[in-house]
Design a protein around this motif. Structure first.
Motif, PDB file in Angstrom:
ATOM      1  N   UNK A 129      -2.949  -4.045   6.335  1.00  0.00           N
ATOM      2  CA  UNK A 129      -1.997  -4.719   5.458  1.00  0.00           C
ATOM      3  C   UNK A 129      -1.990  -4.027   4.098  1.00  0.00           C
ATOM      4  N   UNK A 130      -0.805  -3.669   3.634  1.00  0.00           N
ATOM      5  CA  UNK A 130      -0.654  -3.016   2.328  1.00  0.00           C
ATOM      6  C   UNK A 130       0.365  -3.808   1.516  1.00  0.00           C
ATOM      7  N   UNK A 131      -0.033  -4.230   0.305  1.00  0.00           N
ATOM      8  CA  UNK A 131       0.877  -4.917  -0.615  1.00  0.00           C
ATOM      9  C   UNK A 131       0.974  -4.080  -1.881  1.00  0.00           C
ATOM     10  N   UNK A 132       2.201  -3.744  -2.281  1.00  0.00           N
ATOM     11  CA  UNK A 132       2.433  -2.954  -3.494  1.00  0.00           C
ATOM     12  C   UNK A 132       3.304  -3.785  -4.423  1.00  0.00           C
ATOM     13  N   UNK A 133       2.784  -4.071  -5.618  1.00  0.00           N
ATOM     14  CA  UNK A 133       3.479  -4.933  -6.572  1.00  0.00           C
ATOM     15  C   UNK A 133       3.814  -4.146  -7.831  1.00  0.00           C
ATOM     16  N   UNK A 134       5.096  -3.939  -8.077  1.00  0.00           N
ATOM     17  CA  UNK A 134       5.551  -3.255  -9.287  1.00  0.00           C
ATOM     18  C   UNK A 134       6.193  -4.298 -10.190  1.00  0.00           C
ATOM     19  N   UNK A 135       5.333  -5.067 -10.857  1.00  0.00           N
ATOM     20  CA  UNK A 135       5.830  -6.137 -11.718  1.00  0.00           C
ATOM     21  C   UNK A 135       4.781  -6.443 -12.783  1.00  0.00           C
ATOM     22  N   UNK A 136       5.225  -7.091 -13.849  1.00  0.00           N
ATOM     23  CA  UNK A 136       4.292  -7.530 -14.884  1.00  0.00           C
ATOM     24  C   UNK A 136       3.318  -8.542 -14.287  1.00  0.00           C
ATOM     25  N   UNK A 137       2.127  -8.571 -14.828  1.00  0.00           N
ATOM     26  CA  UNK A 137       1.089  -9.515 -14.412  1.00  0.00           C
ATOM     27  C   UNK A 137       0.651  -9.321 -12.963  1.00  0.00           C
ATOM     28  N   UNK A 138       1.021  -8.198 -12.348  1.00  0.00           N
ATOM     29  CA  UNK A 138       0.685  -8.009 -10.937  1.00  0.00           C
ATOM     30  C   UNK A 138      -0.817  -7.979 -10.710  1.00  0.00           C
ATOM     31  N   UNK A 139      -1.574  -7.631 -11.764  1.00  0.00           N
ATOM     32  CA  UNK A 139      -3.022  -7.635 -11.632  1.00  0.00           C
ATOM     33  C   UNK A 139      -3.590  -9.014 -11.357  1.00  0.00           C
ATOM     34  N   UNK A 140      -2.809 -10.057 -11.642  1.00  0.00           N
ATOM     35  CA  UNK A 140      -3.269 -11.407 -11.316  1.00  0.00           C
ATOM     36  C   UNK A 140      -3.523 -11.544  -9.818  1.00  0.00           C
TER      37      UNK A 140
END
Length: 375
Positions: A129-140
């Motif tokens: 499973x790979x999730x890639x988040x290109x958004x603010x606060x994604x480190x949450x």
């Protein structure tokens, strides 16, 4: 040698929101989606079938975003990749949710919570499973993937990898006038051009390290990651900058590091390894033909290296590997891998729907060491 995930048994869902009614628009996100889809479906990259790479642009409601993810999760057996680009927002409790076109900061019911996305993807049958988040606060999302008690109860999934464009409280960047967002633009550059001096294939950890160094050098937000077990070794794409070392350099270094048959998980991986073996020798096809025992014509070797399915018999492949210089014990290992993959190739490849589970048979009950309590 590590192989790419099997395209026939993998799925990708690319979600992006660029237009907002109450938030700043992000026009670059609209460019991210088709460019990333082109890379993932390119034969020189992952080579996903077009029908296995779903683009979801400007989803207006929660189901518009989550239903395609659920469908992909139901059919993926090798790897599931989910990508989101848009505004990352926080609700009143400081938890991450994804902004939809009508979303309002602080009100998670106007968007899609990360918790809702995670419940779908962690309950799928895919090996990785790979999730890639290109958004603010994604480190949450990193905390949600690995909090002290959540780690054992919710995220201990072998093969899961989360790549976040920004730290926990950081802002992702969509530079005005640039075609892509900062994070996805750098990711696309790596996948489209490769990394000089790296292996034939790019795994997630190699891509992550290059992303961090390049973005930091430009003074842009540095990505974060969270991975489970060996997920960082998952190959994401072929390295388009790969060049085999000269034969003289390899000879000076000693024994050739041939591809490892234990890493041939798909027929495609086996066929790619045959081509890599020739590159490692530094020999032309006619030169290999002269070395083959028993003899193999140059045209036959060329057809072998351009196959899209495994050869039905072993004789030509064995002669070819002998010409490349593999030892008899190594060739025996390759033959065993060929036999194993031939059996796999003959099996029906049509993905079967995931079996229905009762509510109690969720991903929680499948975690190691967990037992359902008696009623």
């Amino acid at each position: 040698m590590r192989s790419l995930p099997d395209p026939a048994e993998s799925r990708a869902v690319l979600v992006g929101v660029s237009r907002y009614s109450a938030l700043e628009p992000l026009p670059a996100v609209a460019n991210n989606l088709p460019a990333l889809a082109d890379v993932l479906t390119d034969p020189t990259s992952w080579n996903l079938p077009a029908g296995h790479c779903r683009v979801v642009a400007e989803p207006e409601a929660q189901r518009d975003m989550l239903d395609p993810v659920k469908e992909a999760a139901d059919h993926a057996r090798d790897t599931l990749l989910v990508y989101f680009a848009g505004h990352g927002l926080l609700d009143g409790r400081g938890e991450l949710f994804f902004g939809l076109p009508l979303s309002v900061q602080g009100h998670s019911y106007t968007g899609v919570t990360y918790q809702a996305l995670r419940e779908i993807v962690t309950d799928c049958a895919a090996q990785r499973l790979v999730i890639i988040l290109d958004c603010c606060m994604s480190g949450r999302a990193l905390g949600l993937m690995g909090g002290e008690h959540l780690l054992a109860d919710q995220a201990e999934i072998d093969g899961s990898y989360l790549l976040a464009a920004a730290p926990e409280n950081g802002r992702a960047l969509a530079p005005p006038g640039e075609t892509y967002t900062a994070f996805t633009g750098e990711l696309l550059h790596i996948l489209q051009h490769g990394i000089t001096g790296q292996h034939r294939q790019l795994d997630l950890n190699t891509v992550y390290q290059r992303l961090r160094s390049e973005l930091a050098a430009k003074g842009r937000p540095t990505p974060q990651k969270r991975d489970r077990n060996t997920a960082g070794r998952l190959v994401l794409a072929h390295n388009r900058a790969y060049r085999p070392a000269p034969a003289s350099s390899r000879a000076a270094a000693g024994e050739t590091a041939w591809p490892d048959p234990d890493e041939f998980h798909t027929p495609l991986a086996f066929l790619e390894a045959l081509a890599e073996a020739r590159e490692l020798t530094g020999l032309t096809i006619p030169a290999l033909s002269e070395r083959a025992d028993p003899p193999v014509a140059p045209a036959t070797i060329s057809r072998l290296l351009n196959r899209t399915t495994l050869p039905a018999t072993w004789k030509t492949t064995g002669s070819y590997l002998t010409a490349c210089g593999l030892h008899p014990e190594q060739i025996t290992e390759w033959q065993a891998a060929w036999q194993r993959l031939r059996a796999q190739e003959r099996q029906p490849s049509t993905p079967q729907p995931a079996p229905l589970r009762s509510p109690a048979q969720t991903w929680r009950s499948r975690l190691p060491g967990r037992r359902r309590k008696s009623p």
